[in-house]
Design an enzyme around this catalytic site. Structure first.
Site, mmCIF file in Angstrom:
data_model
loop_
_atom_site.group_PDB
_atom_site.id
_atom_site.type_symbol
_atom_site.label_atom_id
_atom_site.label_comp_id
_atom_site.label_asym_id
_atom_site.label_seq_id
_atom_site.Cartn_x
_atom_site.Cartn_y
_atom_site.Cartn_z
ATOM 1 C CG ASP A 89 20.892 53.569 81.095
ATOM 2 O OD1 ASP A 89 21.252 54.753 81.197
ATOM 3 O OD2 ASP A 89 21.116 52.867 80.088
ATOM 4 C CG ASP A 132 13.187 50.587 75.057
ATOM 5 O OD1 ASP A 132 13.607 51.751 74.848
ATOM 6 O OD2 ASP A 132 12.952 49.770 74.142
ATOM 7 C CB VAL A 133 12.905 56.193 77.106
ATOM 8 C CG1 VAL A 133 13.426 56.336 78.519
ATOM 9 C CG2 VAL A 133 14.033 56.281 76.086
ATOM 10 C CG ASN A 157 19.907 62.521 81.420
ATOM 11 O OD1 ASN A 157 20.466 63.489 80.912
ATOM 12 N ND2 ASN A 157 20.563 61.414 81.773
ATOM 13 C CE1 TYR A 215 22.121 64.633 71.796
ATOM 14 C CE2 TYR A 215 22.569 66.920 71.209
ATOM 15 C CZ TYR A 215 22.401 65.938 72.177
ATOM 16 O OH TYR A 215 22.492 66.262 73.501
ATOM 17 C CE LYS A 245 19.112 65.658 74.097
ATOM 18 N NZ LYS A 245 18.600 65.431 75.456
#
Ligand code: ZN
Length: 702
Positions: A469, A497-498, A524, A590, A594
């Site tokens: 995370d 950090d994605v 995720n 969002y 997504k």
């Protein structure tokens, strides 16, 4: 080595364990002292015992021995780690000329005082036969340094003096137990018995005396070795080899490749993968560049007991080719050579005995890579760590023996007997491994409820789980909560950090160095923002896209080279959303991000099939957390959702429950179960979407 015995500590331990006989409490106390020193015993090595009187349920007094349970680790042993045995019938076994392993085991098991106690050590009869109240046994490094030399027996006698009896190597079990009591009876003044290529037993009527005799013998051996070596350097550095300029990167790359090359089909038909443990302290990296290291890798173990953890020999790798293909090629050749030699050894030894070789895999467990250090493999993370610890001690001990004149290991036939011994294999446990054992799963966004629930289910299925995370504090809370439920050995946490490919790549290297590589990837991490298009701020939109879409892309992209190097397939399970098929107003950032990630995942399914990597998507509807691990997403948007619908938190949960066909509240563990299903390759499925929403017709995949 100092005696760690403290009268006050002993008394305190005995007081804290008033419910057990005092001699047993004292036994546990000094056993822990022995276990604390890795130069005496390592992981389940060594054993101790105490003999005492007990009253049976019918009021008769009889002799009982408490001996260490098989495989128990002395460093963390508690009274339950010992098993009580009825002495009288067992002492009588001494009159026999021989006793089969099966019957010995039967005798030990049928004379346990408590039926459910663990199995006693395979050396239990030896403890039974010796008359002393306390018996201590270790595989001390310094004793093995002396016995594993050409004049091993003379050296031990010289170092320890006449108070110590010496026996040649005899396989553990009934023959050794008999030989030990016979040699003791011939030398009734002996305070210790050394078994060449195995270890040392000390004994006494007093708990402290028995323990301190062990320390004293080891100290005398140490002093003798030091005198012989006299400060001579233990190794000489080869000047034609140099350390890697980027050791961290090389270690990650090597780990991924080696676990790929050594993965093989297991008895259950599933691919058996290894975990990797690397030891690359500067001194180990230096030794890996020494002239002596080749001999160290090629010579046998310090004591046959070690072979069940490390096999008899290690693989030495002098150079790591820069390009992956050449590295893979040279690794495969080295491992093939090792396997062939191992299979030949099994065949030869089995033939001599007129038996079929037991089906142990022929893969090496220890590699020494010049300039890098030591790399150990294990089917479990613990096994890899144990192999690494033993290998480290082995290098040191062999260097000292070599500096004294020469290292001479025991002949292979004894190693075979121990390695392929039924009772010894039992110590390792032979139950069917859990479905995801051998695999490493990485979950992004694991500090929130959903990632936490997925981690929980993957751990339950036997995987090593890396939670990650960007929020360090929340991540630590998740880690410690998981560690209350599962073996901490199988849980790793990494902060990254994605949104930064560089950050993800560095994290994957870090993970590979810690555990070997990655098999299961669960993108995720996600954030949300509530606003209509009219009100949606472009910066807010960018932030959501950076995490949900670009983050998923980075997470998958960085994993491709890892999967390619391992060459053992893998599974990516993307946490998508019910919104992808059934969006709602004021949730554009969002839903759109997504949907983009969902489409990207389908492309990944198309492209990664050639690597055997399956990519599937899960579409959960609103997953709420609990007080301990809340959902970050709902922390962010819940209030606005409630406001817009005029609901309180419980009302909001109820609203989502009621809108599904099944009227079921969606839990994080439902999503976790689906991840486990896809990750365990139970169906040949890739590119699929599984809704986890209680049934929402508008969100049916199409
Ligand atoms: Zn032993």
């Amino acid at each position: 080595m100092k005696s760690l015995f403290e009268e006050n500590d002993l008394k305190a331990y005995v007081r804290q364990h008033a419910e057990i006989p005092q001699p047993l409490a004292a036994r546990v106390y000094t056993s822990k002292l022995i276990g604390r020193d890795g130069t005496l015993v390592l992981h389940g090595g060594g054993n101790t015992s105490v003999k005492l009187k007990m009253t049976s349920v019918v009021g008769e007094e009889h002799d009982v021995i408490y001996v260490k349970g098989s495989g128990s680790d002395l460093s963390i042993i508690e009274p339950e780690g010992f098993v009580g045995l009825d002495m009288e019938p067992l002492v009588k076994l001494r009159i026999l000329d021989s006793l089969s392993d099966e019957e010995m085991e039967n005798q030990l098991l049928t004379h346990k005082m408590i039926a459910s106690a663990s199995d006693p050590s395979v050396e239990a009869l030896l403890h039974v036969f010796l008359p002393h109240t306390y018996v201590d046994h270790t595989h001390a490094d310094s004793i093995l340094v002396l016995t594993n030399q050409k004049r091993g027996e003379d050296l031990i006698r010289e170092a320890l003096g006449p108070g110590v009896a010496v026996l040649p190597y005899i396989m553990s079990g009934f023959p050794l137990a008999k030989a030990v009591i016979e040699v003791f009876e011939q030398n009734p003044q002996a305070e210790a018995i050394v078994i060449l290529n195995h270890g040392i037993f000390t004994f006494a009527e007093d708990v402290r005396v028995s323990y301190e005799r062990m320390i004293d013998c080891v100290n005398r051996a140490e002093a003798f070795i030091e005198k012989k070596i006299q400060g001579k350097p233990l190794w000489t550095r080869r000047d034609d080899l140099s350390p890697f300029s980027d050791r961290r990167k090389s270690a990650a790359r090597f780990s991924q490749m080696v676990r790929g090359v050594c993965a093989h089909p297991g008895p259950e038909g599933r691919l058996r993968r290894f975990y990797v443990t690397i030891r690359n302290r500067p001194d180990l990296a230096e030794v890996s560049l020494s002239k002596e290291i080749r001999e160290i890798c090629g010579s046998g173990v310090l004591t046959p007991d070690h072979a069940i953890r490390t096999k008899n020999r290690a693989v030495y790798i002098e150079t790591l080719p820069e390009n992956d293909e050449s590295l893979g090629q040279s690794l495969r050749e080295l491992v093939e050579t090792y396997k062939t030699a191992y299979e030949r050894y099994v065949e030869e030894q089995a033939k001599v005995r007129g038996i079929g070789g037991r089906e142990l895999d022929p893969y090496p467990r220890v590699f020494i890579v010049a300039g890098l250090g030591l790399v150990a493999l294990g089917f479990t993370r613990k096994a890899a760590g144990v192999a690494a610890d033993i290998a480290e001690h082995t290098i040191e001990a062999k260097l000292r023996a070599m500096a004294m004149g020469g290292y001479l290991p025991i002949v292979e036939s004894h190693v075979f007997d121990m390695e392929h011994w039924n009772l010894q294999q039992k110590k390792l446990g032979r139950t069917t491994p859990p479905i995801l054992e051998g695999q490493v799963a990485v979950i992004t966004g694991s500090a929130g409820a959903l990632g936490f629930g997925i981690a929980d289910r993957l751990l339950a299925a036997g995987a090593v789980v890396v939670i990650s995370d960007i929020d360090e504090i929340r991540l630590e809370r998740a880690r410690s909560t998981l560690a209350e439920r599962y073996d901490g050995d199988r849980i790793e946490s990494v902060v990254f950090d994605v949104t930064s490919l560089q950050s993800v790549e560095a994290a994957y290297d870090d993970i590979s160095r810690r555990v070997g590589g990655i098999d299961i990837l669960v993108p995720n991490a996600g954030i949300a923002h509530v606003a209509t298009i009219e009100d949606l701020d472009t910066d807010a939109f960018d932030r959501v896209v950076a995490v949900n879409l670009k983050g998923t892309f980075n997470t998958i992209k960085a994993a491709v080279p890892v999967f390619r190097r391992q060459g053992t397939g893998g599974s990516i399970v993307v946490v998508s959303s019910k919104n992808v098929f059934d969006p709602g107003p004021a949730f554009g950032a969002y839903s759109a991000s997504k949907a983009g990630a969902h489409q990207m995942s389908k492309i990944a399914a198309l492209e990664l099939a050639e690597l055997g990597v399956r990519v599937n998507m899960l579409n959960p509807d609103a997953v709420f957390g609990d007080e301990k691990i809340s959902s970050k997403l709902w922390d962010l948007v819940g209030a606005e959702r409630m406001k817009s619908r005029g609901l309180d938190p419980e009302g909001l949960r109820e609203y989502y429950r009621q809108r599904s066909l099944l009227k079921i509240r969606i839990l994080a563990e439902h999503v976790g179960n689906a991840v486990v299903f896809f990750a365990s390759d139970q169906t040949p499925t890739t590119g699929a979407t599984l809704p986890i929403d209680g049934g929402i017709p508008a969100a049916f995949p199409r």
